[in-house]
Enzyme design. Structure first.
Site, PDB file in Angstrom:
ATOM      1  N   LYS A 132       0.838  -1.185   0.000  1.00 21.19           N
ATOM      2  CA  LYS A 132       0.000   0.000   0.000  1.00 21.19           C
ATOM      3  C   LYS A 132       0.881   1.246   0.000  1.00 21.19           C
ATOM      4  O   LYS A 132       1.995   1.149   0.516  1.00 21.19           O
ATOM      5  CB  LYS A 132      -0.958   0.038   1.186  1.00 21.19           C
ATOM      6  CG  LYS A 132      -0.409  -0.290   2.570  1.00 21.19           C
ATOM      7  CD  LYS A 132       0.717   0.439   3.201  1.00 21.19           C
ATOM      8  CE  LYS A 132       0.799   1.886   3.406  1.00 21.19           C
ATOM      9  NZ  LYS A 132       2.047   2.337   4.089  1.00 21.19           N
ATOM     10  N   TYR A 217      -4.602   3.981   5.902  1.00 20.89           N
ATOM     11  CA  TYR A 217      -5.153   3.022   6.871  1.00 20.89           C
ATOM     12  C   TYR A 217      -6.542   3.448   7.332  1.00 20.89           C
ATOM     13  O   TYR A 217      -7.431   2.611   7.512  1.00 20.89           O
ATOM     14  CB  TYR A 217      -4.222   2.879   8.087  1.00 20.89           C
ATOM     15  CG  TYR A 217      -3.002   2.052   7.801  1.00 20.89           C
ATOM     16  CD1 TYR A 217      -3.046   0.663   7.859  1.00 20.89           C
ATOM     17  CD2 TYR A 217      -1.797   2.652   7.460  1.00 20.89           C
ATOM     18  CE1 TYR A 217      -1.925  -0.109   7.590  1.00 20.89           C
ATOM     19  CE2 TYR A 217      -0.665   1.886   7.189  1.00 20.89           C
ATOM     20  CZ  TYR A 217      -0.739   0.508   7.254  1.00 20.89           C
ATOM     21  OH  TYR A 217       0.372  -0.249   6.978  1.00 20.89           O
TER      22      TYR A 217
HETATM   23  P1  NDP Z   1      12.491   1.555   2.427  1.00 16.72           P
HETATM   24  O1  NDP Z   1      13.023   2.856   1.969  1.00 16.72           O
HETATM   25  O2  NDP Z   1      12.965   1.027   3.728  1.00 16.72           O
HETATM   26  O3  NDP Z   1      12.782   0.426   1.325  1.00 16.72           O
HETATM   27  C1  NDP Z   1      12.428   0.590  -0.011  1.00 16.72           C
HETATM   28  C2  NDP Z   1      13.377  -0.224  -0.885  1.00 16.72           C
HETATM   29  O4  NDP Z   1      12.997  -0.055  -2.238  1.00 16.72           O
HETATM   30  C3  NDP Z   1      14.825   0.223  -0.824  1.00 16.72           C
HETATM   31  O5  NDP Z   1      15.558  -0.349   0.230  1.00 16.72           O
HETATM   32  C4  NDP Z   1      15.361  -0.220  -2.173  1.00 16.72           C
HETATM   33  O6  NDP Z   1      15.676  -1.605  -2.105  1.00 16.72           O
HETATM   34  C5  NDP Z   1      14.136  -0.123  -3.087  1.00 16.72           C
HETATM   35  N1  NDP Z   1      14.190   1.054  -3.956  1.00 16.72           N
HETATM   36  C6  NDP Z   1      14.132   1.004  -5.306  1.00 16.72           C
HETATM   37  N2  NDP Z   1      14.205   2.228  -5.831  1.00 16.72           N
HETATM   38  C7  NDP Z   1      14.336   3.095  -4.801  1.00 16.72           C
HETATM   39  C8  NDP Z   1      14.457   4.501  -4.708  1.00 16.72           C
HETATM   40  N3  NDP Z   1      14.447   5.291  -5.800  1.00 16.72           N
HETATM   41  N4  NDP Z   1      14.560   5.068  -3.490  1.00 16.72           N
HETATM   42  C9  NDP Z   1      14.542   4.306  -2.385  1.00 16.72           C
HETATM   43  N5  NDP Z   1      14.422   2.953  -2.414  1.00 16.72           N
HETATM   44  C10 NDP Z   1      14.330   2.341  -3.608  1.00 16.72           C
HETATM   45  O7  NDP Z   1      10.904   1.690   2.417  1.00 16.72           O
HETATM   46  P2  NDP Z   1       9.863   0.783   3.189  1.00 16.72           P
HETATM   47  O8  NDP Z   1      10.321  -0.616   3.170  1.00 16.72           O
HETATM   48  O9  NDP Z   1       9.563   1.381   4.497  1.00 16.72           O
HETATM   49  O10 NDP Z   1       8.553   0.960   2.278  1.00 16.72           O
HETATM   50  C11 NDP Z   1       8.423   0.289   1.035  1.00 16.72           C
HETATM   51  C12 NDP Z   1       6.934   0.148   0.685  1.00 16.72           C
HETATM   52  O11 NDP Z   1       6.289  -0.626   1.685  1.00 16.72           O
HETATM   53  C13 NDP Z   1       6.159   1.457   0.597  1.00 16.72           C
HETATM   54  O12 NDP Z   1       5.226   1.383  -0.441  1.00 16.72           O
HETATM   55  C14 NDP Z   1       5.437   1.534   1.934  1.00 16.72           C
HETATM   56  O13 NDP Z   1       4.204   2.262   1.864  1.00 16.72           O
HETATM   57  C15 NDP Z   1       5.170   0.072   2.222  1.00 16.72           C
HETATM   58  N6  NDP Z   1       5.102  -0.212   3.656  1.00 16.72           N
HETATM   59  C16 NDP Z   1       4.053  -0.951   4.129  1.00 16.72           C
HETATM   60  C17 NDP Z   1       3.936  -1.244   5.456  1.00 16.72           C
HETATM   61  C18 NDP Z   1       2.816  -2.098   5.955  1.00 16.72           C
HETATM   62  O14 NDP Z   1       2.680  -2.249   7.165  1.00 16.72           O
HETATM   63  N7  NDP Z   1       2.017  -2.684   5.082  1.00 16.72           N
HETATM   64  C19 NDP Z   1       4.918  -0.739   6.431  1.00 16.72           C
HETATM   65  C20 NDP Z   1       6.017  -0.011   5.824  1.00 16.72           C
HETATM   66  C21 NDP Z   1       6.080   0.240   4.496  1.00 16.72           C
HETATM   67  P3  NDP Z   1      16.866  -2.237  -2.988  1.00 16.72           P
HETATM   68  O15 NDP Z   1      18.097  -1.547  -2.501  1.00 16.72           O
HETATM   69  O16 NDP Z   1      16.819  -3.670  -2.648  1.00 16.72           O
HETATM   70  O17 NDP Z   1      16.557  -1.955  -4.426  1.00 16.72           O
END
Ligand code: NDP
Length: 366
Positions: A132, A217
């Site tokens: 989401k 949410y």
């Molecule tokens: P993070 O920033 O921690 O991780 C995102 C990952 O995406 C990065 O580590 C990277 O992984 C990859 N990525 C690819 N392109 C980019 C870019 N341009 N900038 C930054 N990261 C990039 O974010 P979150 O994990 O917190 O959030 C990711 C998604 O999950 C969002 O859509 C958020 O809304 C959702 N989310 C949902 C939750 C829930 O409870 N359902 C809780 C938290 C987040 P790599 O280096 O491997 O490419």
């Protein structure tokens, strides 16, 4: 942390069942029945949480990764036992098409990447699980739904609360008429965001601000708590920090919904307040309150009948086991988690932004 009882159950199951070959990141014997083989795209904070939760699943298993960071791929390979041939970059991720070790890709990247990669994953013939908010707007969400339909793959949105026991108990009570006619929902969703340089505060990657990240949410909760979709929206935006929350990145939005039944909802989405995670449902005969309502748990609450305290299970473990059954067994969840469900939320969020901008009520049709 696992309780002693959970550990013993896990351990005795491991002794009792024969091992399955090929996967090494957990006792294979804890898997039961056909297993959904999942690749995670985006190895960030939430991706790591999902990967850890998958270790406890019976019907789902982490088998692959798609990442832009080679060092993370190496770490995940050794931590979760992922084979080299199941590791991809964003550029070569279309090659999953030919990989029988991957049934579904769970997209856990910044919001702006959900739409393009969901379409690419669908075109590679794999099921899509997407975090989401499903997309940046309803138009993108609809394109994702259509792409998955065309490719004959399922599209599921990471609505983990739809599988949480206390949430489901409130929904059960509402469906059984225990609150009488639902009249009012209040949703409070917020946290105080830190680092101003993060993607969540960058319009191009996040698509907005708090509404896209945490307000969603309350949008989604209003619908499953009341059991109805809104027919109108009003909204008001407040901004106190114009440096941190630039143009197009919302800090705080209050929004209201009206429903065809006559029920109303009043919600708050913010990046400026901590300890804001509460749902309240009021009906003619009773009420339910969840606080915290959407955090990682335990979820707690009460109704007019007394405390709600069903046992906590890691949300993402339940979610992935349930999603495996939706994909592999065509199980129908109590609260939908498909693309159509995500699309509704995106239509509502589009309407909230429009209402906040124009100061006018926006009518909705689904
Ligand atoms: P993070 O920033 O921690 O991780 C995102 C990952 O995406 C990065 O580590 C990277 O992984 C990859 N990525 C690819 N392109 C980019 C870019 N341009 N900038 C930054 N990261 C990039 O974010 P979150 O994990 O917190 O959030 C990711 C998604 O999950 C969002 O859509 C958020 O809304 C959702 N989310 C949902 C939750 C829930 O409870 N359902 C809780 C938290 C987040 P790599 O280096 O491997 O490419």
């Amino acid at each position: 942390m696992k309780s002693r009882r959970q550990f013993l159950q896990h351990f005795s199951a491991a002794l009792a069942l024969p091992a399955l070959a090929g996967w090494t990141n957990k006792p294979e014997a804890s898997l039961q029945g056909p297993v959904l083989k999942v690749a995670i795209m985006g190895l960030g904070s939430y991706g790591t949480r999902v990967a850890d939760a998958l270790v406890g699943c019976k019907r789902a298993k982490l088998t692959g990764v798609i990442s832009g960071t080679p060092s993370k791929i190496k770490t995940w390979q050794s931590k979760y036992g992922i084979a080299e041939k199941n590791c991809y970059t964003y550029d070569n991720s279309d090659q999953i098409k030919n990989n029988p070790d991957i049934d579904a890709v769970y997209i856990i990247t910044p919001n702006a990447l959900h739409h393009p990669y969901a379409i690419r994953v669908a075109q590679a013939g794999k099921h899509v699980i997407c975090e989401k908010p499903m997309a940046l707007n309803a138009m993108e969400a609809l394109e994702m739904v259509n792409a998955c339909k065309k490719a004959n793959v399922k599209l599921l949105i990471g609505y983990r609360m739809h599988f949480e026991a206390n949430t489901l108990e409130v929904v059960r009570m509402r469906k059984a008429g225990e609150f009488g006619k639902p009249l009012f929902f209040q949703g409070l969703s917020g946290f105080r965001i830190g680092d101003p340089g993060q993607w969540r505060l960058t319009k191009n990657l996040a698509g907005g601000g708090a509404m896209m990240d945490i307000g969603v949410y309350s949008v989604n909760g209003a619908r499953y708590m009341l059991g109805e979709d809104p027919v109108w929206v009003t909204a008001q935006e407040t901004k106190t920090d114009f440096q941190k929350f630039k143009e197009g990145v919302d800090e705080t939005i209050q929004f209201q919904f009206g429903f065809a039944s006559g029920a109303v909802a009043s919600c708050l989405s913010t990046y400026s307040m901590n300890n804001l995670d509460k749902f309240f449902l009021n009906g003619e005969k009773g009420f339910a309150e969840l606080q915290p309502a959407t955090g990682y748990g335990p979820i707690q609450g009460r109704t007019h009948r007394g405390a709600l305290a069903l046992p906590h299970v890691t949300h993402q473990t339940t979610q992935m086991d349930e999603m495996a059954q939706i994909i592999l067994d065509n199980k129908v969840p109590e609260i939908p988690v498909d693309g159509a469900e995500g699309l509704k939320d995106m239509k509502i969020i589009d309407a909230i932004y429009l209402a906040a901008k124009t100061g006018k009520r926006v009518d909705l049709k689904f």
